[in-house]
Scaffold this motif. Structure first.
Motif, PDB file in Angstrom:
ATOM      1  N   LEU A 253       0.820  -1.207   0.000  1.00  0.00           N
ATOM      2  CA  LEU A 253       0.000   0.000   0.000  1.00  0.00           C
ATOM      3  C   LEU A 253       0.859   1.264   0.000  1.00  0.00           C
ATOM      4  N   VAL A 254       1.932   1.263   0.792  1.00  0.00           N
ATOM      5  CA  VAL A 254       2.824   2.430   0.814  1.00  0.00           C
ATOM      6  C   VAL A 254       3.472   2.604  -0.553  1.00  0.00           C
ATOM      7  N   GLY A 255       3.878   1.501  -1.174  1.00  0.00           N
ATOM      8  CA  GLY A 255       4.464   1.591  -2.511  1.00  0.00           C
ATOM      9  C   GLY A 255       3.477   2.110  -3.542  1.00  0.00           C
ATOM     10  N   MET A 256       2.189   1.738  -3.417  1.00  0.00           N
ATOM     11  CA  MET A 256       1.173   2.170  -4.374  1.00  0.00           C
ATOM     12  C   MET A 256       0.805   3.643  -4.194  1.00  0.00           C
ATOM     13  N   PHE A 257       0.630   4.063  -2.934  1.00  0.00           N
ATOM     14  CA  PHE A 257       0.095   5.399  -2.680  1.00  0.00           C
ATOM     15  C   PHE A 257       1.165   6.433  -2.336  1.00  0.00           C
ATOM     16  N   VAL A 258       2.372   6.004  -2.007  1.00  0.00           N
ATOM     17  CA  VAL A 258       3.424   6.968  -1.657  1.00  0.00           C
ATOM     18  C   VAL A 258       4.597   6.765  -2.611  1.00  0.00           C
ATOM     19  N   SER A 259       5.565   5.886  -2.249  1.00  0.00           N
ATOM     20  CA  SER A 259       6.702   5.605  -3.140  1.00  0.00           C
ATOM     21  C   SER A 259       7.453   4.399  -2.619  1.00  0.00           C
ATOM     22  N   VAL A 260       8.279   3.794  -3.481  1.00  0.00           N
ATOM     23  CA  VAL A 260       9.093   2.647  -3.078  1.00  0.00           C
ATOM     24  C   VAL A 260      10.135   3.070  -2.041  1.00  0.00           C
ATOM     25  N   ILE A 261      10.668   4.284  -2.159  1.00  0.00           N
ATOM     26  CA  ILE A 261      11.634   4.782  -1.173  1.00  0.00           C
ATOM     27  C   ILE A 261      10.985   4.873   0.207  1.00  0.00           C
ATOM     28  N   GLN A 262       9.741   5.356   0.250  1.00  0.00           N
ATOM     29  CA  GLN A 262       9.037   5.446   1.530  1.00  0.00           C
ATOM     30  C   GLN A 262       8.746   4.063   2.116  1.00  0.00           C
ATOM     31  N   THR A 391      -9.178   3.069   3.357  1.00  0.00           N
ATOM     32  CA  THR A 391      -7.831   3.215   2.786  1.00  0.00           C
ATOM     33  C   THR A 391      -7.884   3.890   1.421  1.00  0.00           C
ATOM     34  N   LEU A 392      -8.780   3.438   0.554  1.00  0.00           N
ATOM     35  CA  LEU A 392      -8.880   4.028  -0.783  1.00  0.00           C
ATOM     36  C   LEU A 392      -9.323   5.480  -0.743  1.00  0.00           C
ATOM     37  N   CYS A 393     -10.106   5.843   0.280  1.00  0.00           N
ATOM     38  CA  CYS A 393     -10.558   7.234   0.400  1.00  0.00           C
ATOM     39  C   CYS A 393      -9.468   8.141   0.979  1.00  0.00           C
ATOM     40  N   LEU A 394      -8.707   7.643   1.941  1.00  0.00           N
ATOM     41  CA  LEU A 394      -7.768   8.496   2.683  1.00  0.00           C
ATOM     42  C   LEU A 394      -6.320   8.404   2.203  1.00  0.00           C
ATOM     43  N   ALA A 395      -5.878   7.214   1.764  1.00  0.00           N
ATOM     44  CA  ALA A 395      -4.470   7.039   1.409  1.00  0.00           C
ATOM     45  C   ALA A 395      -3.991   7.961   0.287  1.00  0.00           C
ATOM     46  N   PRO A 396      -4.799   8.222  -0.768  1.00  0.00           N
ATOM     47  CA  PRO A 396      -4.304   9.127  -1.816  1.00  0.00           C
ATOM     48  C   PRO A 396      -4.027  10.543  -1.317  1.00  0.00           C
ATOM     49  N   TYR A 398      -3.603  11.325   2.334  1.00  0.00           N
ATOM     50  CA  TYR A 398      -2.842  11.363   3.587  1.00  0.00           C
ATOM     51  C   TYR A 398      -1.738  10.313   3.664  1.00  0.00           C
ATOM     52  N   GLY A 399      -1.545   9.540   2.613  1.00  0.00           N
ATOM     53  CA  GLY A 399      -0.439   8.596   2.554  1.00  0.00           C
ATOM     54  C   GLY A 399      -0.483   7.549   3.654  1.00  0.00           C
ATOM     55  N   ILE A 400       0.631   7.405   4.378  1.00  0.00           N
ATOM     56  CA  ILE A 400       0.751   6.380   5.415  1.00  0.00           C
ATOM     57  C   ILE A 400      -0.288   6.577   6.511  1.00  0.00           C
ATOM     58  N   VAL A 401      -0.591   7.827   6.855  1.00  0.00           N
ATOM     59  CA  VAL A 401      -1.614   8.103   7.867  1.00  0.00           C
ATOM     60  C   VAL A 401      -2.961   7.509   7.434  1.00  0.00           C
ATOM     61  N   GLY A 402      -3.337   7.687   6.190  1.00  0.00           N
ATOM     62  CA  GLY A 402      -4.587   7.133   5.684  1.00  0.00           C
ATOM     63  C   GLY A 402      -4.604   5.617   5.707  1.00  0.00           C
ATOM     64  N   ILE A 403      -3.465   4.995   5.389  1.00  0.00           N
ATOM     65  CA  ILE A 403      -3.366   3.533   5.415  1.00  0.00           C
ATOM     66  C   ILE A 403      -3.570   3.003   6.830  1.00  0.00           C
ATOM     67  N   LEU A 404      -2.943   3.647   7.800  1.00  0.00           N
ATOM     68  CA  LEU A 404      -3.068   3.210   9.195  1.00  0.00           C
ATOM     69  C   LEU A 404      -4.468   3.454   9.741  1.00  0.00           C
ATOM     70  N   LEU A 405      -5.079   4.576   9.371  1.00  0.00           N
ATOM     71  CA  LEU A 405      -6.453   4.839   9.804  1.00  0.00           C
ATOM     72  C   LEU A 405      -7.409   3.784   9.254  1.00  0.00           C
ATOM     73  N   GLY A 406      -7.171   3.335   8.037  1.00  0.00           N
ATOM     74  CA  GLY A 406      -7.990   2.278   7.467  1.00  0.00           C
ATOM     75  C   GLY A 406      -7.941   1.016   8.307  1.00  0.00           C
ATOM     76  N   LYS A 407      -6.760   0.665   8.778  1.00  0.00           N
ATOM     77  CA  LYS A 407      -6.612  -0.521   9.623  1.00  0.00           C
ATOM     78  C   LYS A 407      -7.352  -0.344  10.943  1.00  0.00           C
ATOM     79  N   ILE A 408      -7.131   0.795  11.595  1.00  0.00           N
ATOM     80  CA  ILE A 408      -7.669   1.021  12.935  1.00  0.00           C
ATOM     81  C   ILE A 408      -9.197   1.074  12.918  1.00  0.00           C
ATOM     82  N   ILE A 409      -9.752   1.856  12.001  1.00  0.00           N
ATOM     83  CA  ILE A 409     -11.213   2.018  11.953  1.00  0.00           C
ATOM     84  C   ILE A 409     -11.900   0.696  11.657  1.00  0.00           C
ATOM     85  N   SER A 410     -11.324  -0.111  10.787  1.00  0.00           N
ATOM     86  CA  SER A 410     -11.969  -1.356  10.384  1.00  0.00           C
ATOM     87  C   SER A 410     -11.937  -2.421  11.476  1.00  0.00           C
ATOM     88  N   VAL A 411     -10.921  -2.386  12.326  1.00  0.00           N
ATOM     89  CA  VAL A 411     -10.723  -3.458  13.306  1.00  0.00           C
ATOM     90  C   VAL A 411     -11.346  -3.138  14.659  1.00  0.00           C
TER      91      VAL A 411
END
Length: 519
Positions: A253-262, A391-396, A398-411
């Motif tokens: 997800l980080v590679g898709m929405f941010v970068s491979v370096i990140q 994740t699809l709504c927030l990651a584009p 907020y990047g990593i923050v959006g990915i983590l929020l997706g995990k937390i809210i869903s679980v």
């Protein structure tokens, strides 16, 4: 000491020994690999390994369902039944291995679109991926016997072999990376050591279980005689997909929405958190078979006593992990890798909260598995869809923050409310109110110490720490005192910690003045 407790302790001791070694080596190797092989290559391998994890979803939860059916025949020492179950496992895992191979070939067709822009070049991408793919296939086709060893409460045998191989592999990769800086050579070493580990471990299995007879033909036929295996497998499958998306897809997800370096930057944090999760898994894996054996005995009173005892132990461990991360994660990253690798505090807090959810739900999940309760498929679907939507709504944006929020809210709601209700109503046959009365003190104590931990970080550690030596000094002085007071709070207030301490009468008697209220 009962045989069940003895084997659980052995699992934990051996696991802890290799954990300490691998923890030190992981941090050292990460630094060497970043310096000698580059952040882009490390980020790439992180993404490829996550793709392999996705392909492993094809396992469908078969291992978990098979282990459930091994507890009773192992307790009865029924070799014929064990051979039947293991033959089914061998047949199914052979199929899975080839399915993963075919899936890997299909996914690799998309690599020119995903990785064509990387400086490493597509030949290296394909070479690394097919090496990882071969490693995974070897594991499924030949190493399925380790599930028998684990179900027999001898996970320490598995850990001793595979962790030793992994440590030697890391040392060889460190040396070769430092002197040759050859990316292909680093990949080849991993494949070679996987093959060596497979040969050595299966030789040991033949010595330990000379009566074990595997027949793929009989395994295929036995599946028709035991439809409950596939039924539970279907129930677990959705859980596996959900777990991958929530806990093992970060690098993708980080590679898709941010970068491979990140991916490499974020990986510096997750290598620490994954090692801490691995520490907790050592304890869980060491006790899983014991809990299955306990539930099979049918002693409800003893089962509840062990449940609260394990809850106290789990919250003690969760405190060790979470308080340590809040205090030292950011300073460690800066001192070890450099300021340029530091991510924001918000990312760290979300990462730690996600870990808290994952770890604190562990005892409930262990007892659910021991009871064979896999029918709440809707909960897994709910977690999965909510995670993907958020994740699809927030990651584009907020990047990593959006990915983590997706995990937390869903679980969050499923883990804290549904799963305890499911266990107590379907497995333990008690009111969930009984659960919440016991759990409330743990959450209150934990929240109070989180506040104390943050105050210590902001007003003592961050203003003073500039080097790893400073960090080590503060860790030695502050951390043990914080954990001591946390342990004493759990001991005074919770019944589960009293049960745990009472297993050591010498310690229990010395602390008896704290335990005047109840035995």
């Amino acid at each position: 000491m009962s045989e069940r407790v003895h084997r659980s302790v052995m699992n934990i001791k051996v696991g802890m020994f290799f954990y300490v070694l691998s923890l030190f080596l992981a941090f050292f190797s990460r630094k060497v690999f970043l310096d000698c092989l580059g952040a882009e290559f490390i980020g790439l391998t992180g993404m490829l390994m996550n793709i392999m994890s996705f392909l492993s979803v094809a396992e469908l939860g078969i291992g978990t369902s098979i282990v459930y059916f091994l507890y009773k025949p192992l307790q009865e020492d029924n070799h014929q039944k064990i051979n039947e179950v293991m033959s089914m496992l061998a047949f199914l895992y052979r199929c899975i291995g080839f399915i993963i191979g075919a899936g890997g070939l299909i996914i690799s067709l998309f690599f020119p679109w995903w990785f064509g822009h990387l400086g490493t070049g597509l030949p290296l991408v394909y070479f690394a991926f097919f090496s990882f793919l071969a490693t995974s296939m070897v594991g499924y086709i030949f190493n399925y016997r380790q599930l028998l060893v684990g179900a027999n409460q001898r996970q320490y045998v598995v850990n001793a072999y595979f962790q030793t191989i992994a440590l030697v592999q890391s040392i060889v990769q460190i040396i070769l990376a430092y002197y040759y800086r050859n990316l292909y050579l680093w990949v080849v070493v991993g494949l070679v050591f996987t093959i060596i580990g497979c040969i050595v471990f299966n030789y040991r299995i033949r010595k330990e279980y000379p009566w074990l007879r595997i027949s793929l033909k009989e395994g295929k036929a036995n599946l028709k005689k035991h439809p409950e295996v596939l039924k539970k497998t279907r129930q677990i499958f959705v859980q596996r997909i959900k777990n991958f998306i929530l806990y093992r897809s970060d690098e993708i997800l980080v590679g898709m929405f941010v970068s491979v370096i990140q991916v490499a930057f974020y990986g510096n944090y997750t290598i620490i958190t994954s090692k801490l999760n691995f520490l907790v898994n050592i304890l869980s894996d060491g006790m899983n078979a014991g809990i299955g054996n306990l539930v099979a005995e049918g002693n409800d009173k003893n089962t509840m006593k062990v449940f609260w005892e394990l809850t106290a132990i789990r919250f003690l461990i969760v405190g060790i992990v979470v308080f340590g991360l809040l205090l030292f994660l950011q300073p460690f990253i800066v001192c070890w890798f450099g300021t340029q690798y530091r991510l924001s505090d918000l990312i760290v807090y979300l990462l730690v909260f996600n870990i808290f959810i994952f770890l604190s739900r562990g005892v409930v999940e262990m007892f659910i598995s021991a009871h064979g309760l896999f029918s709440d498929v809707w909960a897994a679907w709910a977690e999965l869809f909510v995670n993907l939507a958020v994740t699809l709504c927030l990651a584009p944006f907020y990047g990593i923050v959006g990915i983590l929020l997706g995990k937390i809210i869903s679980v969050f709601f499923i883990a804290f409310f549904w799963k305890p209700y499911f266990l107590f109503s379907r497995g333990l046959h008690k009111s969930v109110t009984f659960y919440w009365k016991g759990m409330t003190p743990y959450y209150i104590i934990f929240a109070c110490f989180v506040v104390i931990t943050l105050l210590l970080r902001y007003y003592i550690i961050e203003p003073q720490v500039t080097t790893l030596l400073h960090l080590a000094v503060y860790a030695i002085v502050i951390y043990p005192l914080l954990l001591l007071f946390y342990f004493l709070a759990l001991l005074v207030i919770t019944r589960g910690m009293k049960y745990f301490v009472a297993r050591k009468p010498t310690i229990y008697n010395k602390l008896k003045f704290l335990l005047h209220d109840e035995q």
